[in-house]
Scaffold this active site. Sequence first.
Site, PDB file in Angstrom:
ATOM      1  N   LYS A 172      22.976  62.243  39.919  1.00 46.60           N
ATOM      2  CA  LYS A 172      22.550  60.981  40.513  1.00 46.60           C
ATOM      3  C   LYS A 172      23.568  60.505  41.547  1.00 46.60           C
ATOM      4  O   LYS A 172      23.195  59.948  42.591  1.00 46.60           O
ATOM      5  CB  LYS A 172      22.358  59.921  39.435  1.00 46.60           C
ATOM      6  CG  LYS A 172      21.298  60.240  38.406  1.00 46.60           C
ATOM      7  CD  LYS A 172      19.931  60.482  39.019  1.00 46.60           C
ATOM      8  CE  LYS A 172      19.285  59.247  39.586  1.00 46.60           C
ATOM      9  NZ  LYS A 172      17.884  59.483  40.030  1.00 46.60           N
TER      10      LYS A 172
ATOM     11  N   PRO B  29      19.185  51.167  38.612  1.00 46.03           N
ATOM     12  CA  PRO B  29      18.853  50.578  37.317  1.00 46.03           C
ATOM     13  C   PRO B  29      19.700  51.145  36.179  1.00 46.03           C
ATOM     14  O   PRO B  29      20.130  52.304  36.217  1.00 46.03           O
ATOM     15  CB  PRO B  29      17.374  50.936  37.123  1.00 46.03           C
ATOM     16  CG  PRO B  29      17.144  52.118  37.996  1.00 46.03           C
ATOM     17  CD  PRO B  29      18.173  52.112  39.071  1.00 46.03           C
TER      18      PRO B  29
END
Length: 343
Positions: free
Chosen positions: A160, A185
């Site tokens: 990520k 998030p």
Amino acid sequence: MPGELVLVTGGSGFLGSHCIVKLLEKGYRVRTTVRRPEREAELRTLLANAGVDARQLEFAVADLSADAAWREAAAGCAFVLHVASPFPEKQPANEDELIIPARDGSLRVLRAARDAGVKRVVLTSSFAAVGYRRAPKREPFTEADWTDEKADITPYVKSKTVAERAAWEFVRGDGAGLELAVINPVGIFGPLLGPDYPPSIASVKSMLEGSVPFLPRLMFGVVDVRDVADLHIAAMTAPTAAGERFIAVAGDFMTVKEIAQALKHALGSAASRVSTRVLPDWVVRVAGLFSATARQAGKAELGRTKNASSEKARRLLGWQPRSREEAIVASGRSLIDRGLLKR
């Protein structure tokens, strides 16, 4: 403007499907990508069961691992919500199995968006790209923070981080004026639209089924999927969102014990099998010698206090998320109502 066409990648996923619901309710036309043609019928049924009029929904078959079809998928779109991302059932032995698809998939979508003249891409990244480092951080993490790729992190966390950095580098270089906003998030909870559920809700399911007799001393951020979808749309349309990251978190991080207590308090007898007994850290570390799950828990900063702030999203975008407890309990109620718990 309502009526404009928005591409949502990974529309059959937990967050992607909620983004589609919100967009259709606001009057946007939506095109979504699926990896397999048969997913179209599944998603249409899911949306119909949710009471959503999906006549303004188009489908494109495209895979993040290949260039084919992305140019066509982005054609005519004003915005792109790039939600799709690989999430492994278990961490691979070779981290490149996750890092390369995550990075290259994001770049494929960005190139297609640029070539199609899209105004702005909203990329779903993760708190994983923000909040992992070698030394503890006393103050809450903010959008100025980045995960240390040299720290002892899982391949998913690294993937990520690498993918988001690559996206920012692209828009600064070859983006040709393409605007980018990023949502980071924390753990996403909330109501299910169908029988599939993400790993965050799988953890609630395990608690409700009584298969987690003891809890590790870990802390997680919590946010409701409906609020994350709202934040994506706000970041898509607000002039102030271009070039910005936004952490999506509903209040302070929760310990696993606090999550268990929230379920027991709200769900009563339906949560009778939820345990609130906490294991000492040393027991979890010893268990890590024999269990991959326990070993991953140890790598996720066992025993550390951790927090993050959503002040930026609240200030710039007027974002007002539901409470942490509401998100957790909505997950539990959804699992119960859909009959997804083992008896």
